[in-house]
Scaffold this active site. Structure first.
Site, mmCIF file in Angstrom:
data_model
loop_
_atom_site.group_PDB
_atom_site.id
_atom_site.type_symbol
_atom_site.label_atom_id
_atom_site.label_comp_id
_atom_site.label_asym_id
_atom_site.label_seq_id
_atom_site.Cartn_x
_atom_site.Cartn_y
_atom_site.Cartn_z
ATOM 1 N N LYS A 63 -0.020 -2.682 -9.622
ATOM 2 C CA LYS A 63 -1.045 -3.512 -8.954
ATOM 3 C C LYS A 63 -1.958 -4.147 -10.017
ATOM 4 O O LYS A 63 -1.491 -4.500 -11.089
ATOM 5 C CB LYS A 63 -1.836 -2.682 -7.939
ATOM 6 C CG LYS A 63 -0.929 -1.911 -6.990
ATOM 7 C CD LYS A 63 -1.657 -1.306 -5.837
ATOM 8 C CE LYS A 63 -0.702 -0.466 -5.012
ATOM 9 N NZ LYS A 63 -1.302 0.049 -3.804
ATOM 10 N N GLU B 250 7.140 0.812 3.543
ATOM 11 C CA GLU B 250 5.835 1.333 3.150
ATOM 12 C C GLU B 250 4.880 1.307 4.338
ATOM 13 O O GLU B 250 4.244 0.270 4.615
ATOM 14 C CB GLU B 250 5.233 0.466 2.040
ATOM 15 C CG GLU B 250 6.068 0.403 0.791
ATOM 16 C CD GLU B 250 5.196 0.129 -0.434
ATOM 17 O OE1 GLU B 250 5.209 0.963 -1.332
ATOM 18 O OE2 GLU B 250 4.484 -0.887 -0.446
ATOM 19 N N SER C 145 1.865 6.968 -1.057
ATOM 20 C CA SER C 145 1.380 8.246 -1.594
ATOM 21 C C SER C 145 2.507 9.165 -2.069
ATOM 22 O O SER C 145 2.440 10.386 -1.878
ATOM 23 C CB SER C 145 0.471 8.942 -0.574
ATOM 24 O OG SER C 145 -0.652 8.123 -0.276
ATOM 25 N N GLY D 296 -1.961 4.439 -0.721
ATOM 26 C CA GLY D 296 -3.218 4.674 -1.415
ATOM 27 C C GLY D 296 -4.169 5.588 -0.663
ATOM 28 O O GLY D 296 -5.339 5.703 -1.019
ATOM 29 N N ASN E 258 4.515 0.300 -9.015
ATOM 30 C CA ASN E 258 3.736 -0.905 -8.753
ATOM 31 C C ASN E 258 2.347 -0.664 -9.331
ATOM 32 O O ASN E 258 1.554 0.069 -8.745
ATOM 33 C CB ASN E 258 3.670 -1.152 -7.241
ATOM 34 C CG ASN E 258 2.762 -2.306 -6.884
ATOM 35 O OD1 ASN E 258 2.368 -3.098 -7.754
ATOM 36 N ND2 ASN E 258 2.422 -2.426 -5.606
ATOM 37 N N HIS F 177 4.474 -7.117 -0.252
ATOM 38 C CA HIS F 177 3.649 -5.900 -0.255
ATOM 39 C C HIS F 177 2.539 -6.063 0.780
ATOM 40 O O HIS F 177 2.017 -7.167 0.966
ATOM 41 C CB HIS F 177 3.064 -5.672 -1.655
ATOM 42 C CG HIS F 177 2.452 -4.316 -1.790
ATOM 43 N ND1 HIS F 177 1.202 -4.025 -1.306
ATOM 44 C CD2 HIS F 177 2.939 -3.162 -2.318
ATOM 45 C CE1 HIS F 177 0.943 -2.742 -1.534
ATOM 46 N NE2 HIS F 177 1.989 -2.193 -2.155
ATOM 47 N N GLU G 73 -0.452 -5.428 0.705
ATOM 48 C CA GLU G 73 -1.706 -6.012 0.176
ATOM 49 C C GLU G 73 -1.584 -7.529 0.066
ATOM 50 O O GLU G 73 -2.566 -8.252 0.278
ATOM 51 C CB GLU G 73 -2.036 -5.369 -1.184
ATOM 52 C CG GLU G 73 -2.487 -3.923 -1.002
ATOM 53 C CD GLU G 73 -2.165 -2.991 -2.154
ATOM 54 O OE1 GLU G 73 -1.877 -3.475 -3.266
ATOM 55 O OE2 GLU G 73 -2.180 -1.764 -1.932
HETATM 56 C C1 PEP Z 1 2.191 0.868 -3.101
HETATM 57 O O1 PEP Z 1 1.212 0.209 -3.343
HETATM 58 O O2 PEP Z 1 3.288 0.311 -3.030
HETATM 59 C C2 PEP Z 1 2.014 2.298 -2.874
HETATM 60 C C3 PEP Z 1 2.956 2.934 -2.261
HETATM 61 O O3 PEP Z 1 0.838 2.863 -3.341
HETATM 62 P P1 PEP Z 1 0.514 4.447 -3.410
HETATM 63 O O4 PEP Z 1 1.719 5.113 -4.006
HETATM 64 O O5 PEP Z 1 -0.687 4.551 -4.273
HETATM 65 O O6 PEP Z 1 0.275 4.902 -1.996
#
Ligand code: PEP
Length: 251
Positions: free
Chosen positions: A12, A168, A214, A174, A10, A96, A98
């Protein structure tokens, strides 16, 4: 079980056009078809060109990061499912955290988006996951179950079998804090049990459930070796070709 194993990136709101193409070229050149899928969730402007760059790579597929619930019309700044479909997109990331947090997307709206994506012949990657206070209160499994029930459980078994789920935990996105393999497995097992209750064992066993939060080359193997973890939805590390290829090769 013979479920699809997936490393989904992703991007973003990262990478300008040239940077996105360079990243894609590095991924194409540096990865081989292992029988598992690599999915690139790019910004809209990259989709068509990235689609061309990956067209000879059977193992790499294209995803959008969102789409509008309505089919067309006066929705300035939005993108429709037929637009995505017309440039070769196969997957759409929905829900997601976000999008939920910054764009106010709730379970009912996401149910509409899931319908739109399926009706357009594309495949949703449906994100769920709890914030830290919910985990600390010990109600994370119930919270995620509610997200899935309210956005997905209206689907027929046939439609549900097209869904990829991404768990998630928001506290791990992040932040550099990863859920432990045991924490991921606990939730993935609970999700699969819920799916079995609703849709039966065959569909539950065939549903890919990805972990996101992460994921890095250093932790991907441990996470992906859990029996109910079928891959990852990867943010930060999907922007670095070597890291994302290493994650793809971690099954
Ligand atoms: C994501 O945004 O779906 C995500 C898991 O980000 P990160 O891997 O940076 O934690």
């Amino acid at each position: 079980m013979n479920r699809l194993k997936i490393a989904a990136g992703n991007w973003k709101m990262n990478k300008n056009f040239g940077e996105g193409l360079a990243l894609t070229q590095a991924l194409v050149a540096g990865s081989e078809d292992t029988g598992n899928l690599m999915i690139l969730g790019t910004p809209y402007i990259h989709l068509q060109t990235v689609g061309g760059l990956i067209s000879n790579s059977n193992h790499i597929k294209l995803a959008a990061q969102n789409c509008h619930q309505n089919l067309k019309g006066a929705y300035t700044g939005e993108i429709s499912i037929s637009m995505l479909q017309s440039v070769g997109v196969e997957y759409v990331i929905l829900g997601h955290s976000e999008r939920r947090q910054y764009f106010d997307e709730g379970n009912a709206l996401l149910a509409e988006k899931v319908n739109t994506v399926l009706e357009g012949g594309l495949l949703p990657i449906f994100c769920c996951g709890e914030a830290l206070p919910i985990r600390e209160a010990g109600t994370h499994v119930e919270f995620v179950a509610k997200q899935l029930k309210e956005s997905l459980f209206h689907l027929s078994a046939e439609d549900f079998s097209k869904i990829v789920i991404a768990y998630e935990p928001i506290w791990a996105i992040g932040t550099g804090v990863t859920a432990s393999p045991a924490q991921a497995q606990e939730m993935h097992q609970a999700i699969r049990a819920l799916l079995a209750e609703k849709y039966g064992n065959e569909i539950a066993d065939a549903t890919s459930i990805l972990y996101g939060g992460s994921v890095k080359p250093a932790n991907a193997k441990d996470l992906f070796s859990q029996p109910d973890v079928d891959g990852g939805l990867v943010g930060g590390a999907s922007l670095k070709p070597d890291d994302f290829i290493a994650i793809y090769n971690s099954f």
